[in-house]
Design a protein around this motif. Structure first.
Motif, PDB file in Angstrom:
ATOM      1  N   GLY A  61       6.458  -0.563  -9.156  1.00 46.99           N
ATOM      2  CA  GLY A  61       7.846  -0.910  -8.843  1.00 46.99           C
ATOM      3  C   GLY A  61       8.793  -0.059  -9.655  1.00 46.99           C
ATOM      4  O   GLY A  61       8.397   0.873 -10.361  1.00 46.99           O
ATOM      5  N   ARG A  62      10.058  -0.365  -9.559  1.00 44.69           N
ATOM      6  CA  ARG A  62      11.059   0.437 -10.253  1.00 44.69           C
ATOM      7  C   ARG A  62      10.927   0.262 -11.767  1.00 44.69           C
ATOM      8  O   ARG A  62      10.321  -0.693 -12.264  1.00 44.69           O
ATOM      9  N   MET A  63      11.535   1.194 -12.505  1.00 42.78           N
ATOM     10  CA  MET A  63      11.491   1.118 -13.954  1.00 42.78           C
ATOM     11  C   MET A  63      12.203  -0.135 -14.446  1.00 42.78           C
ATOM     12  O   MET A  63      13.277  -0.493 -13.969  1.00 42.78           O
ATOM     13  N   GLN A  64      11.597  -0.807 -15.414  1.00 38.53           N
ATOM     14  CA  GLN A  64      12.164  -2.004 -16.021  1.00 38.53           C
ATOM     15  C   GLN A  64      12.316  -1.749 -17.517  1.00 38.53           C
ATOM     16  O   GLN A  64      11.388  -1.281 -18.174  1.00 38.53           O
ATOM     17  N   ASP A  78       0.799  -1.230   0.000  1.00 37.63           N
ATOM     18  CA  ASP A  78       0.000   0.000   0.000  1.00 37.63           C
ATOM     19  C   ASP A  78       0.829   1.277   0.000  1.00 37.63           C
ATOM     20  O   ASP A  78       0.294   2.359   0.237  1.00 37.63           O
ATOM     21  N   THR A  79       2.152   1.183  -0.254  1.00 36.43           N
ATOM     22  CA  THR A  79       2.977   2.392  -0.299  1.00 36.43           C
ATOM     23  C   THR A  79       3.672   2.578  -1.635  1.00 36.43           C
ATOM     24  O   THR A  79       4.001   3.697  -2.017  1.00 36.43           O
ATOM     25  N   GLY A  80       3.942   1.506  -2.361  1.00 31.19           N
ATOM     26  CA  GLY A  80       4.699   1.615  -3.592  1.00 31.19           C
ATOM     27  C   GLY A  80       6.187   1.685  -3.382  1.00 31.19           C
ATOM     28  O   GLY A  80       6.969   1.653  -4.329  1.00 31.19           O
ATOM     29  N   GLN A  81       6.646   1.766  -2.104  1.00 28.59           N
ATOM     30  CA  GLN A  81       8.075   1.807  -1.812  1.00 28.59           C
ATOM     31  C   GLN A  81       8.629   0.389  -1.800  1.00 28.59           C
ATOM     32  O   GLN A  81       7.983  -0.541  -1.324  1.00 28.59           O
ATOM     33  N   GLY A  82       9.820   0.229  -2.348  1.00 25.22           N
ATOM     34  CA  GLY A  82      10.367  -1.113  -2.378  1.00 25.22           C
ATOM     35  C   GLY A  82      11.724  -1.169  -3.027  1.00 25.22           C
ATOM     36  O   GLY A  82      12.357  -0.145  -3.321  1.00 25.22           O
ATOM     37  N   THR A  83      12.173  -2.388  -3.273  1.00 23.65           N
ATOM     38  CA  THR A  83      13.478  -2.625  -3.867  1.00 23.65           C
ATOM     39  C   THR A  83      13.433  -3.990  -4.551  1.00 23.65           C
ATOM     40  O   THR A  83      12.371  -4.624  -4.614  1.00 23.65           O
ATOM     41  N   ILE A  84      14.581  -4.439  -5.070  1.00 21.76           N
ATOM     42  CA  ILE A  84      14.689  -5.784  -5.636  1.00 21.76           C
ATOM     43  C   ILE A  84      15.895  -6.469  -5.027  1.00 21.76           C
ATOM     44  O   ILE A  84      16.826  -5.814  -4.526  1.00 21.76           O
ATOM     45  N   THR A  85      15.879  -7.783  -5.053  1.00 23.05           N
ATOM     46  CA  THR A  85      16.990  -8.541  -4.483  1.00 23.05           C
ATOM     47  C   THR A  85      18.206  -8.503  -5.403  1.00 23.05           C
ATOM     48  O   THR A  85      18.096  -8.400  -6.621  1.00 23.05           O
ATOM     49  N   GLY A  86      19.389  -8.611  -4.784  1.00 27.89           N
ATOM     50  CA  GLY A  86      20.637  -8.546  -5.529  1.00 27.89           C
ATOM     51  C   GLY A  86      21.127  -9.909  -5.959  1.00 27.89           C
ATOM     52  O   GLY A  86      20.372 -10.889  -6.009  1.00 27.89           O
TER      53      GLY A  86
END
Length: 1000
Positions: free
Chosen positions: A218-221, A35-43
């Protein structure tokens, strides 16, 4: 993970995400705070870090894995994700809505965009061949950019199109929208009438629902795909070389009374020539290039997707190619009660089409005739058949037919929640398609080596422009009500829909091209013409109602009704009502199933009934047309006049399809094995067909001599099975899929006194108008062949005496026709049923193996039990060019079973196109694609800022196993009358590719 005391304290959370089966770290998993849109991806090691508060819910998503939600209860997390083996939560689009796979009550299949892109093609029909049970896909042509024919659950129309309705992002299209596969997120195919009935008049041939890419939060892909390949084709009909041709012609001269001396005796200098058809028409190693760019991203409120593509294919036959540029911008906005999504798309295509008779004209050309190039302006001739062959081939080689097609479309989808249970939904869309075609046949001069004269026939050259514009508009709006009462859930839809389709065109041109370097109309000098083409405006209105109910997800019920009105019908029959009912029982959710749930974890029974209407025939069939150019003489003057040119049927009414479907879905081993099976019966009532009127009605020929009538009934009965097996053997992942389809088609009634109608355009040999072989026959499938049975060749005097009892003009070496009805003569009543182009069954087999960074996939397709009429071989024999004519009957070869060619005019029955000489088994097994890929190690890619890079080698159609002797056993056709007739068709070729897929 143990729960802890929740607090509002923000902390830095770190974690590792791994596969629950292999224990390997998962790279590129999206980790978001709900519900925030904040996040990351695993390395590279499956690790991630982000700021979160105690009690926050993290949502983890990864392709091929089941989504996870994890509550933050400390600074360190370890998450294991399960493979997505059986996904009953998968969303399936069903038309005016979407449901979970578990809740589907009809026969619906889904193909993902990733599966489409495994096969490099500009056509989505070609990409889904063999992937969906019940969906028959055949190539109408192997020409660059050609669209395949798609039939869902058998033949649906005799007069109109058998193509399904395409719906893109909720907007019904007018024909194939010709989307690039790189624009598509998913394709959902509504196969049964209960599912398709929601689209009323236009759903009788099934519905293909296309959902385009819209991006994810999520982040730009950024994804960049490219491939480069070469194309090849088989040689096809075996033709004689010069030595063989001379032997054949000498044999005919010695054995056929009144025949001419071989042409070569008059032109001995041609003995040095030995030309090959392939030198004239084939292009070796024709190139194909494909590039695709996809940019997407967003947050919980707004997501976007930008897609662009370029496809360029050279044809394997001269003067053929295809280029396409496409782009699509899509966005979705969601906040509070409002959800809006929309897209803007364009495509521009350039198609260079080879002459349709090129291969046949190449067959006709003698190998000893002089070699020439397509750019040569002066050609040597020597009169007679040789000159005719040269002029035909030269015209085909030099002719250029180029079509430009520009298409723009837009769609807007809106949903507003009036209450928690009631929503307003609306779709608005439109498209504009402009086409411009130019046909240019340059002039050329012939030099008669016998007379020494030059000739330039101006009627052999032409410049012609054809322009067309089509536009479509659609609007629908309605209310959607969803309410849950304890274990009960009720969903209701009420909607109104209106659409309009328009088309207009014109063409103009001149003959007598005076300058081959310029291709404008003004360069023509004689016979100018200009006239409008066939135009139309079609309007359809519909009201829709649907109710869906389920109890605990176990008992599911759906009912819908649609009332449609179409301007294609007269007022008396303008409206039709099309109801549907379907139900499903998730047996595996019952308590009594618990004992075997570990082995059979999914078992659902489905049943449905539905009616759909068909309006896929040309407009204005209910109305007579008054046309100009009916000038007349009155006294000594000529007056401009108009006249009624055709008859009309004001009582033409809806074709109706009534279909019953019974299906089961079964899953074993926690979804490792999935099986879906369906059995259906479809009754087609009041089939529309253009009936040829007698000349006594005051009509001549062509479309004006036909009247559209509701002529009869037809049935389709079939079974379709889809199975899938997914497992892991150590480090090797394996995914196997199988589809099986069997459809039995039968015409059960034809109005009037006849039970057999020959299709006028179903001729086996072009130009041989008495070689109609495809029919409509009661008790047989549509397009069935009715042929003369043959029984070898008259080899001796005894056989000749016996055969002359029924064929008095027969001679030694003639083909023996069988007197099937025993009336002592060979007549049309001796023709008999000899199969059709419809397969007894079709099957697809798909395999995918992956080991660490290496993947190997194959796709096989088989069509079994159908027949092909080899019209190309018939043409080669009748024109004295097939290699086997070297072994024809002669006094020196009296035991031959190859008839003697007696007539250059092709009128002798020895090589008529309506016999079983040309009937061949069309069964084939084809390796559609085999691909070997390698994904570069993430540790290497991280140094250059690349998330994923895969390189691959692929071969498409490299292997075909068949007994068919023509160039290609996949012989489609754009209507039921010509399917299975190989008449010099552009063959489907093989393609060998290298490609890369890169993600940033």
């Amino acid at each position: 993970m143990a729960g802890g005391a929740l607090s509002a304290q923000e902390l830095e959370v770190s974690g590792i995400v791994t596969s629950s089966e292999s224990g390997e770290p998962l790279i590129g998993v999206t980790v978001q705070i709900a519900d925030t849109g904040q996040g990351t991806i695993t390395g590279l090691d499956g690790d991630f870090e982000l700021l979160a508060e105690m009690g926050d819910t993290l949502k983890l998503t990864y392709t091929g894995m089941q989504s996870r939600e994890v509550v933050v209860d400390g600074p360190s997390l370890t998450v294991r994700m399960d493979e997505q083996v059986q996904n009953l939560e998968q969303v399936v689009v069903i038309g005016y809505g979407a449901v979970k796979k578990k809740e589907v009550t009809g026969a619906v299949s889904q193909v993902s965009g990733a599966e489409l892109e495994e096969f490099v093609t500009p056509d989505i029909g070609t990409a889904i061949q063999g992937r969906v049970a019940g969906v028959n896909v055949t190539a109408a042509s192997g020409a660059p950019g050609a669209a395949a024919n798609i039939q869902i659950r058998g033949i649906t129309s005799l007069d109109g199109s058998n193509a399904p309705l395409y719906v893109v992002d909720g907007i019904p299209q007018d024909g194939d929208p010709r989307l690039s596969p790189n624009e598509i997120e998913t394709i959902d195919i509504l196969k049964d009438a209960a599912s398709a009935a929601i689209y009323g008049t236009r759903g009788s041939a099934g519905v293909i629902l296309i959902t385009t890419k819209t991006g994810q939060s999520g982040r730009m892909q950024i994804n960049l795909d490219q491939s480069y390949g070469i194309n090849t084709i088989n040689d096809g009909v075996a033709l004689m070389n010069t030595q063989e041709q001379l032997y054949f012609e000498q044999t005919v001269f010695e054995n056929v009374a009144g025949s001419f001396e071989p042409l070569i005796t008059q032109r001995p200098e041609w003995l040095q020539n030995d030309n090959d058809l392939r030198e004239f028409v084939q292009v070796d190693n024709a190139a194909t290039q494909n590039y695709s760019l996809d940019i997407s991203g967003g947050n919980n409120e707004l997501s976007y997707s930008l897609v662009g593509g370029y496809y360029d294919q050279e044809g394997t036959l001269i003067n053929s190619s295809f280029k396409r540029y496409n782009g699509r911008a899509s966005t979705r906005y969601r906040k509070n009660k409002l959800s809006v999504s929309g897209s803007l798309a364009f495509s521009t295509e350039n198609t260079d089409e080879t002459d349709g008779n090129l291969l046949l004209n190449g067959i006709r050309y003698q190998p000893y005739q002089p070699f020439f190039t397509s750019g040569q302006d002066i050609l040597e001739v020597d009169g007679g058949a040789a000159e005719f062959a040269l002029v035909r081939l030269a015209t085909s080689l030099r002719r250029r037919s180029v079509q430009d097609r520009d298409r723009a479309n837009a769609s807007l989808n809106l949903r507003y929640d009036l209450t928690n249970d009631l929503s307003f939904v609306s779709n608005l869309g439109g498209s504009i398609t402009n086409t411009r075609a130019k046909n240019f046949s340059p002039s050329f001069t012939t030099f008669d080596v016998g007379t020494g004269e030059f000739e330039n026939d101006p009627t052999r050259s032409l410049v012609e422009n054809i322009s067309g514009r089509a536009n479509t508009y659609l609007f629908d709006a309605g209310l959607n009500y969803t309410k849950r009462f304890g274990d009960h859930r009720l969903t209701a839809l009420a909607s109104f829909s209106v659409d309009e389709r328009n088309f207009e065109s014109f063409e103009a041109g001149r003959q007598g091209v005076s300058n081959n370097n310029i291709s404008v109309i003004n360069i023509g000098t004689i016979n100018p013409f200009a006239h409008s083409g066939f135009g139309y405006t079609i309007k359809t209105v519909g009201t829709i109602g649907r109710v869906q109910y389920d109890y605990q997800g176990r008992y599911l019920f759906s009912a819908s009704v649609r009332r449609d009105g179409s301007s294609k019908f007269a007022e008396v029959n303008r409206y039709g009502v099309f109801p549907s009912f379907s139900a499903a029982w998730n047996v595996a959710d019952e308590k009594f199933w618990a004992g075997i749930a570990e082995k059979i974890d999914n078992f659902k029974i489905r049943a449905s009934y539905g009616q759909t209407g068909n309006e896929s025939f040309p407009a204005y069939r209910f109305s007579t047309v008054v046309e100009q150019e009916a000038d007349y003489v009155f006294g000594n003057n000529i007056f401009f006049g108009s006249a009624q040119r055709n008859y009309a049927n004001s009582l033409v009414q809806w074709e109706t399809s009534i279909q019953r479907n019974l299906g089961v879905d079964i899953g074993f081993g926690q979804g490792k094995v999935l099986i879906t099976a369906d059995y259906y019966v479809t009754d087609k009532e009041d089939m529309l067909f253009p009936v040829q009127l007698p000349s006594s009605a005051g009509v001549l020929s062509g479309g004006n001599a036909q009247l559209t009538l509701n002529v009869g009934d037809m049935t389709n009965t079939g079974i379709e099975v889809t199975s899938r097996y997914r497992t892991r053997l150590g480090a090797v992942k394996m995914d196997l899929g199988l589809t099986f389809t069997r459809n039995i088609n039968e015409i059960t009634r034809i109005n009037g006194e006849t039970e057999l109608i020959y299709n006028d355009n179903g001729v086996a040999v072009p130009g041989e108008n008495n070689s109609q072989v495809t029919t409509l026959a009661v008790g047989r499938e549509v397009g069935s062949y009715f042929l003369f049975r043959t029984n070898g060749v008259v080899n001796d005097q005894e056989e000749l005496a016996a055969y002359r009892e029924i064929e008095p003009t027969a001679n030694l070496g003639d083909l023996i026709y069988v007197d099937v009805n025993g009336d002592g003569a060979i007549t049309q009543q001796d023709r008999e049923y000899r199969g059709s182009a419809l397969p007894e069954f079709e099957a697809g087999f798909n395999t995918n193996f992956s080991f660490k960074g290496i993947d190997l996939s194959t796709q096989w397709y088989a069509a079994v039990g159908h027949e092909i009429i080899n019209g190309s071989a018939a043409f080669a024999y009748s024109n004295g060019r097939h290699r086997d004519l070297v072994y024809q009957w002669s006094a020196a070869n009296p035991e031959s079973d190859i008839p003697l060619r007696r007539d250059r005019g092709n009128s002798h029955p020895n090589y008529a196109g309506n016999t079983d000489l040309w009937l061949e088994d069309g069964t084939f097994l084809r390796l559609r694609t085999v691909t070997l890929g390698y994904q570069l190690p993430p540790t290497v890619l991280a140094r250059v800022g690349i998330e994923r890079c895969r390189v691959y080698l692929s071969a498409q159609n490299p292997l075909t196993i068949t007994d068919y002797t023509g160039a290609d056993p996949e012989v489609g056709g754009n209507n039921v009358a010509i399917r299975g007739l190989d008449r010099g068709n552009y063959p489907v070729g093989a393609q060998y590719l290298f490609g890369t897929q890169i993600s940033f």
